[in-house]
Write a protein that holds these residues in place. Structure first.
Motif, mmCIF file in Angstrom:
data_model
loop_
_atom_site.group_PDB
_atom_site.id
_atom_site.type_symbol
_atom_site.label_atom_id
_atom_site.label_comp_id
_atom_site.label_asym_id
_atom_site.label_seq_id
_atom_site.Cartn_x
_atom_site.Cartn_y
_atom_site.Cartn_z
ATOM 1 N N VAL A 249 0.843 -1.199 0.000
ATOM 2 C CA VAL A 249 0.000 0.000 0.000
ATOM 3 C C VAL A 249 0.882 1.254 0.000
ATOM 4 N N PHE A 250 1.930 1.238 0.817
ATOM 5 C CA PHE A 250 2.856 2.370 0.850
ATOM 6 C C PHE A 250 3.600 2.511 -0.480
ATOM 7 N N LEU A 251 3.996 1.380 -1.060
ATOM 8 C CA LEU A 251 4.703 1.439 -2.345
ATOM 9 C C LEU A 251 3.861 2.145 -3.399
ATOM 10 N N ALA A 252 2.550 1.879 -3.369
ATOM 11 C CA ALA A 252 1.658 2.513 -4.337
ATOM 12 C C ALA A 252 1.613 4.021 -4.142
ATOM 13 N N MET A 253 1.971 4.496 -2.942
ATOM 14 C CA MET A 253 2.032 5.939 -2.708
ATOM 15 C C MET A 253 3.458 6.470 -2.900
ATOM 16 N N GLY A 254 4.360 5.602 -3.336
ATOM 17 C CA GLY A 254 5.722 6.047 -3.616
ATOM 18 C C GLY A 254 6.662 5.949 -2.433
ATOM 19 N N TRP A 255 6.233 5.247 -1.369
ATOM 20 C CA TRP A 255 7.096 5.111 -0.192
ATOM 21 C C TRP A 255 7.663 3.697 -0.147
ATOM 22 N N ASN B 111 -3.590 16.414 -1.419
ATOM 23 C CA ASN B 111 -3.691 16.443 -2.876
ATOM 24 C C ASN B 111 -2.692 15.477 -3.517
ATOM 25 N N ILE B 112 -1.512 15.360 -2.905
ATOM 26 C CA ILE B 112 -0.478 14.490 -3.472
ATOM 27 C C ILE B 112 -0.898 13.025 -3.381
ATOM 28 N N TYR B 113 -1.583 12.644 -2.296
ATOM 29 C CA TYR B 113 -2.008 11.258 -2.093
ATOM 30 C C TYR B 113 -3.536 11.198 -2.111
ATOM 31 N N PRO B 114 -4.133 10.976 -3.296
ATOM 32 C CA PRO B 114 -5.592 11.069 -3.436
ATOM 33 C C PRO B 114 -6.391 10.212 -2.456
ATOM 34 N N PRO B 115 -5.984 8.965 -2.144
ATOM 35 C CA PRO B 115 -6.813 8.216 -1.178
ATOM 36 C C PRO B 115 -6.857 8.906 0.185
ATOM 37 N N LYS B 116 -5.722 9.502 0.593
ATOM 38 C CA LYS B 116 -5.717 10.244 1.857
ATOM 39 C C LYS B 116 -6.621 11.459 1.776
ATOM 40 N N GLY B 117 -6.602 12.116 0.631
ATOM 41 C CA GLY B 117 -7.428 13.312 0.455
ATOM 42 C C GLY B 117 -8.912 12.991 0.493
ATOM 43 N N ARG B 118 -9.309 11.939 -0.226
ATOM 44 C CA ARG B 118 -10.731 11.563 -0.220
ATOM 45 C C ARG B 118 -11.182 11.237 1.192
ATOM 46 N N TYR B 119 -10.331 10.486 1.880
ATOM 47 C CA TYR B 119 -10.674 10.124 3.257
ATOM 48 C C TYR B 119 -10.763 11.363 4.146
ATOM 49 N N MET B 120 -9.807 12.260 4.005
ATOM 50 C CA MET B 120 -9.770 13.448 4.877
ATOM 51 C C MET B 120 -11.070 14.236 4.800
ATOM 52 N N TRP B 121 -11.592 14.427 3.584
ATOM 53 C CA TRP B 121 -12.824 15.224 3.460
ATOM 54 C C TRP B 121 -14.014 14.521 4.110
ATOM 55 N N ARG B 122 -14.065 13.205 3.960
ATOM 56 C CA ARG B 122 -15.147 12.459 4.620
ATOM 57 C C ARG B 122 -14.986 12.541 6.136
ATOM 58 N N ASP B 123 -13.749 12.376 6.586
ATOM 59 C CA ASP B 123 -13.467 12.448 8.020
ATOM 60 C C ASP B 123 -13.836 13.832 8.558
ATOM 61 N N LEU B 124 -13.485 14.865 7.818
ATOM 62 C CA LEU B 124 -13.772 16.232 8.257
ATOM 63 C C LEU B 124 -15.274 16.464 8.367
ATOM 64 N N GLU C 79 -7.813 -1.905 -2.882
ATOM 65 C CA GLU C 79 -9.057 -1.664 -3.641
ATOM 66 C C GLU C 79 -10.053 -0.848 -2.830
ATOM 67 N N LEU C 80 -10.065 -1.093 -1.525
ATOM 68 C CA LEU C 80 -11.017 -0.391 -0.650
ATOM 69 C C LEU C 80 -10.580 1.031 -0.344
ATOM 70 N N GLY C 81 -9.408 1.419 -0.818
ATOM 71 C CA GLY C 81 -8.926 2.774 -0.562
ATOM 72 C C GLY C 81 -8.196 2.924 0.765
ATOM 73 N N LEU C 82 -7.863 1.825 1.400
ATOM 74 C CA LEU C 82 -7.076 1.914 2.630
ATOM 75 C C LEU C 82 -5.677 2.439 2.300
ATOM 76 N N PHE C 83 -5.160 3.300 3.149
ATOM 77 C CA PHE C 83 -3.833 3.874 2.912
ATOM 78 C C PHE C 83 -2.986 3.849 4.181
ATOM 79 N N GLY C 84 -3.517 3.236 5.240
ATOM 80 C CA GLY C 84 -2.770 3.189 6.491
ATOM 81 C C GLY C 84 -3.440 2.225 7.438
ATOM 82 N N ALA C 85 -2.798 2.039 8.581
ATOM 83 C CA ALA C 85 -3.343 1.112 9.581
ATOM 84 C C ALA C 85 -3.123 1.688 10.972
#
Lengths: 201, 201
Positions: free
Chosen positions: A45-51, B57-70, A167-173
């Motif tokens: 998941v991190f690799l997909a974000m470039g980490w 903005n750089i990490y779209p899954p984080k961005g989508r989540y952030m707006w829902r979380d907010l 696929e579910l849009g998870l980006f962290g744990a």
């Protein structure tokens, strides 16, 4: 009526997953919510974000803060904590074994022991003898389970679970899901449980 | 004995800073903690981490989540929220003006109005007429304050405050400091206030 259900996505290498693994069972029981344990791997998941490493290592100020924050939170939750001499440790073997424990129901106590080994006892959870010792402590057949853990079908099962996370849009744990509603981070555990209660009530 | 003090570092472009700007005054008053408002700019801090835009903005899954979380958090805190059509908006002018309001004590109501403009009213807080209107609404001399805001000494003051943030190891907003103890994120506002109370008691 059946109990509300909540998926709990976590990674054994993840410091904030430690806190949720230790806290979730009691909180979920009190809330009357069924937890579905979903061990997965953050690496892809991190690799997909470039980490290619934990963001806590890539961004040193974030990393320094995270360890201080974790120590404070462990204190607040009355959990033991010792700064690991290695971070992140591979959670691959532990996750493969944990998958085997979902059906028979030992995934929770197994996961807690692995997390304590990593974040309170500074042990090498990536090594087979550490995982083997934990299984034995739980009265489980360590040798058979380790063999089953690295069998092709189980390795594939963990790969699929990790792909599903992406696929579910998870980006962290840790992350929590109730239906399509996602919550990210140990800080959201209580909110996620309240959501599960509300939406199923 | 004097009241415990806590620094509050925030950025007008930051979505989670919105929540803390709206919540902090009542919580701090209840806790008996003096808040020292520290507007600063996240842009230079992010640049130092290699980001030339908001990580949301750089990490779209984080961005989508952030707006829902907010949206969920605004609901929980009973705060208004409307998805901004532009993100992030420049907080430079607002931060320059806010600096001028620290001494005379209007920084808090000014900051709340700017945050509401950005995250509840979808207005362009980077534009002088929006800031001017907010100052006038507060009964403040808008024209003089805008002139003072862009005077060299005040621009320098904001630059120095932002440099200070980086020196202190800040990497995001909102952040809270009590002595050398740092807390990051709206989620930590309550913990930071409790820390301020405990360490000064």
């Amino acid at each position: 009526m059946s109990s509300p259900k909540m998926e709990f996505w976590y990674e054994f290498a993840s410091s904030y997953s430690y806190l949720s693994v230790m806290r979730i069972e009691r909180l979920a029981t009190d809330a009357g919510v069924d937890v579905q344990w979903r061990p997965f791997l953050l690496g892809p998941v991190f690799l997909a974000m470039g980490w290619n490493d934990s963001p806590f290592n890539i961004y040193p100020p974030k990393g320094r803060y995270m360890w201080r924050d974790l120590a404070r939170l462990a204190d607040k939750y009355d959990l033991p904590f010792r700064l690991p001499t290695r971070f992140p440790r591979s959670g691959v073997l532990a996750a493969r074994v944990a998958l085997l424990g979902v059906e028979p129901g030992w995934v929770a106590p197994f996961s807690r022991k692995v997390m304590l080994a990593n974040f309170a006892e500074d042990r090498e959870i990536g090594e087979a003898d550490v995982i083997s010792g934990i299984l034995s402590d739980l009265g489980l057949p360590a040798r058979e389970l380790l063999a089953a853990a690295v069998a092709d079908d189980n390795k594939l099962a963990l790969r699929r679970q990790t792909e599903r996370a992406a696929e579910l849009g998870l980006f962290g744990a840790p992350s929590f899901r109730i239906g399509d509603e996602m919550f990210w981070g140990n800080d959201r555990l209580e909110d996620a449980l309240a959501w599960a209660q509300r939406t199923t009530a």
